[in-house]
Design a protein around this motif. Structure first.
Motif, short mmCIF file in Angstrom:
data_model
loop_
_atom_site.label_atom_id
_atom_site.label_comp_id
_atom_site.label_asym_id
_atom_site.label_seq_id
_atom_site.Cartn_x
_atom_site.Cartn_y
_atom_site.Cartn_z
N ILE A 167 6.24 -44.60 -36.25
CA ILE A 167 7.32 -45.25 -35.50
C ILE A 167 7.08 -46.75 -35.58
O ILE A 167 6.06 -47.25 -35.10
CB ILE A 167 7.34 -44.78 -34.03
N ARG A 168 7.99 -47.46 -36.24
CA ARG A 168 7.88 -48.91 -36.34
C ARG A 168 8.61 -49.55 -35.18
O ARG A 168 9.67 -49.07 -34.76
CB ARG A 168 8.47 -49.39 -37.67
N LEU A 169 8.04 -50.63 -34.66
CA LEU A 169 8.59 -51.32 -33.48
C LEU A 169 8.83 -52.77 -33.79
O LEU A 169 8.02 -53.41 -34.47
CB LEU A 169 7.57 -51.30 -32.33
N PHE B 187 13.47 -49.70 -32.70
CA PHE B 187 12.45 -48.86 -33.31
C PHE B 187 13.06 -47.88 -34.29
O PHE B 187 14.26 -47.58 -34.24
CB PHE B 187 11.59 -48.12 -32.27
N GLU B 188 12.22 -47.37 -35.15
CA GLU B 188 12.69 -46.52 -36.23
C GLU B 188 11.53 -45.61 -36.62
O GLU B 188 10.40 -46.08 -36.73
CB GLU B 188 13.07 -47.42 -37.41
N GLY C 256 16.06 -43.54 -34.83
CA GLY C 256 16.04 -44.97 -34.57
C GLY C 256 16.68 -45.26 -33.24
O GLY C 256 17.39 -44.43 -32.68
N GLY C 257 16.38 -46.46 -32.73
CA GLY C 257 16.98 -46.79 -31.45
C GLY C 257 16.62 -48.18 -31.03
O GLY C 257 16.12 -48.98 -31.83
N GLY C 258 16.86 -48.46 -29.76
CA GLY C 258 16.53 -49.78 -29.25
C GLY C 258 17.23 -50.04 -27.93
O GLY C 258 17.88 -49.16 -27.36
N ARG C 259 17.04 -51.28 -27.48
CA ARG C 259 17.62 -51.68 -26.19
C ARG C 259 18.91 -52.45 -26.44
O ARG C 259 18.98 -53.29 -27.33
CB ARG C 259 16.60 -52.54 -25.44
N TYR C 260 19.93 -52.12 -25.64
CA TYR C 260 21.23 -52.80 -25.77
C TYR C 260 21.71 -53.11 -24.36
O TYR C 260 22.30 -52.29 -23.69
CB TYR C 260 22.23 -51.94 -26.56
#
Lengths: 438, 438
Positions: free
Chosen positions: A162-164, A287-288, A301-305
């Motif tokens: 998991i890359r950040l 992240f992915e 994948g994802g992240g903050r929005y």
């Protein structure tokens, strides 16, 4: 008439369905263990809900639907198939101010993109999303990493990473490279996003084409100098970047610590300041996840929005989430032999010996089902030989025959097709026998 | 920006989802107990797959989608959202000649109709379909009745009726009334279908308008004279009708007998020679289920369609199936107080006492989840009071607090919010305690 599927779509026949639903079940169980609740939204939205959220390239791929199905005299378009599950969630949050925050929801459903179909790329595909709305705490981001990590573990994945990164780190890198406004920042991200594919020289070329100066680009690369581990990378970036970048570094450090406290294996995490992620709406961590083998690109994948709900409503709500791509996960699991074997639904075929014996066969089926046994009654051609063949071809374990002798005695012949063993017993007992052998 | 749903569509928030999925689960368990296997098809099909199958009125309600999402320069339309689950099944059968027959499939999914929204009528709604392909036996029709009967019973319905008819009986009635071709036969069916709503005088008026002669209409009504019970109705119809009608009568009698042998309560069945069902593709028995109260129209319907697969393929395959309308079923169950109560997904809230104690709270959450407990970690505002309020408002049964004292002792405080009882135990033991109280 030749008949075809719509391009880029697939049918899921029972064998596929039965394997895929086990994958979905595992994912869903993990989502619920983290307290996420199910939500469903319509497959189509008003078109203005979807436009302006996915970048220029994404927007072209939205499927438009004619007004009232027909489009009226002018062929008007006023609706569109959802492109992801995130924008519909933001709309739901904006329309339902009574939802208690923090709100954890999951959504496992299809989305549509009018993309060019390719191996593993479809126009209709499933996403499995979890999001936490109403929390600005790095703990929420860490929960998303932990749920992703747990899901991949429980699906049986051994080698994954998991890359950040954080959009604030990227923004500062873009600024270091000479980006002056959000347009040139985007331009920088688009080029950097291709690093995996075209290498550093390729990215440099693109950036030069986009008007970035060579020495400024060099400054950005310096900040990207690989370090020994995540702690070193974060420390180094914190040292090289401005205030916004430092903020991203500090936050990402907290996310990483909390994720590890939640059980995420640190060896699975990598801070990667080059990770960009395409979508416009991310504001903080991104992240992915990728599997080491086979090389299929990211599987989640994802992240903050934090700004998306505010597009729909006066009251902004910070959100963070992660999306698992079911198609790639299933593709990888199939390739690595990880997909669960799925047997047929029915356990037993009740044969029909003859028209005279039909009532007895139906009574036997009725008794088996009442006992909870998944039962097919044979409704095809009457030859007993065909019925045996059907049971074997379908992979059933059990067969029931009710001939005149059995009927006279009030029993059935129960045959185990695996062992060949058979016995005459009452239908209800046959049911119990099948259940205990499950 | 004001934000809205597309007209006629709904969101399902978690409380709805959790109640509805129990209904779907019950239906699905029954479907599988009858040996039906899951199938899924794309939500959109090539437009020519759907046209010409639903009658003129139905066809108008099909949602059309622009070509490649955009429609190109001419705004071309080449795809459409599915209108039901039956036509896609016929397409699947035509495209997959290797599917072993008889083939039992179920499909629980959304369909779309650009209908005028009204109370209980939506543009996006769920259908739950079972079909048997590849059997011309009345046993297949009877299995469809039995699975419907069992599903309604297991959902808890007490007062419901399944009306039965056969298209061949209707065709003969139409001929008796003077219909000369399939167009005037259709015209007769459309008028007769309104009997419930407009009464006999109304139907007579419509038939006269459509050019049917009064004395011929009278002959048809005579065949429809109500009889004491189903056996008498079938005998009387057999007596009054021509060869095609007699065939329908004989077949329907066999279906009814087999359904009863499969456990269907005869009191729930009624042969009703006026039951028409709108769709064009039925060729044999048709059936429809209604609940006695409240009056919401039919909650399920189906029939035999032996010609539909042949539209897509040289090889015809006889089919029969039944479709349960989930929206009406849920509406009736809600109105009659039959919907299961659904609690929240998570069982426990792990509070965060302070930033210093964060790691201990996360370790506790991790231990609870590892034990299989559905756990939310509070990621909202830090005040402990708010966290207690959140757990109560969400309806959780359990709360976990890890303050400095607990952390020092290596335990957590586990509180039962129902009873107020609390104890200090190790996190793993807290998990076991929660599991055993389920």
């Amino acid at each position: 008439m030749a008949v075809h599927l719509a391009k880029g779509t697939r049918d899921f026949l029972p064998a596929d369905m039965l394997a895929r639903r086990q994958v979905v079940h595992t994912v869903q169980q993990v989502f619920e263990r983290f307290g996420f609740e199910p939500l469903d939204t319509p497959v189509f939205e008003r078109i203005e809900t979807l436009t302006g959220k996915y970048g220029d390239e994404g927007e072209k791929l939205i499927y438009k639907i004619l007004k009232r199905g027909e489009g009226g005299v002018r062929g008007e378009v006023d609706q569109a198939l959802r492109y992801d599950l995130t924008v519909p969630l933001a709309r739901v949050l904006a329309m339902n101010p009574d939802i208690r925050l923090p709100f954890r929801r999951y959504h496992i459903a299809k989305v549509w993109r009018a993309d060019r179909p390719a191996k593993g790329r479809f126009r209709e595909f499933f996403q499995c999303d979890v999001d936490i709305a109403g929390s600005s705490s790095p703990l929420a981001d860490a929960e998303c990493l932990a749920v992703l990590h747990t899901a991949l573990n429980e699906l049986g994945f051994k080698g994954f990473t998991i890359r950040l990164n954080d959009r604030r780190i990227l923004a500062d890198l873009a600024a270091a490279a000479g980006a002056k406004d959000s347009q040139s920042e985007k331009s920088f991200l688009v080029a950097l996003d291709k690093l995996d594919k075209i290498g550093r020289a390729g990215v440099d070329g693109e950036l030069a084409e986009r008007g970035f100066a060579a020495d400024a680009i060099e400054t950005a690369w310096e900040a990207l100098t690989p370090q020994a581990d995540d702690a070193a990378t974060l420390a180094y970036l914190g040292d090289k970047l401005g205030n916004r970048g430092k903020e991203g570094v500090a936050y990402l450090g907290q996310v990483r610590d909390a994720a590890i406290a939640l059980g995420v294996d640190p060896a699975r995490l990598t801070v990667d300041p080059t990770l960009a992620r395409g979508l416009d709406y991310y504001t903080g961590p991104v992240f992915e996840a990728t599997v080491d083998e086979p090389k299929v690109g990211s599987i989640a994948g994802g992240g903050r929005y934090d700004g998306l709900v505010g597009v729909f409503s006066k009251q902004d709500i910070p959100c963070v989430g992660v999306s698992l791509g079911l198609e790639r996960i299933v593709t990888v699991m199939a390739e690595l032999g990880m997909l669960p074997e799925a047997g047929p639904v029915a356990e037993v075929l009740v044969t029909v010996f003859s028209d005279d014996q039909l009532g007895d066969s139906l009574a036997a089926a009725n008794a088996l089902r009442a006992a909870g046994v998944r039962t097919e009654v044979y409704a095809g051609s009457p030859k007993l030989k065909n019925q045996f063949k059907h049971a074997n071809a379908r992979g059933y374990t059990w067969l029931v025959v009710v001939g005149p002798d059995e009927a006279a005695e009030g029993v059935v012949t129960l045959k185990n097709l695996r062992t060949g063993e058979q016995q005459r017993i009452a239908a209800a007992q046959a049911g119990a026998r099948i259940l205990e052998s499950r």
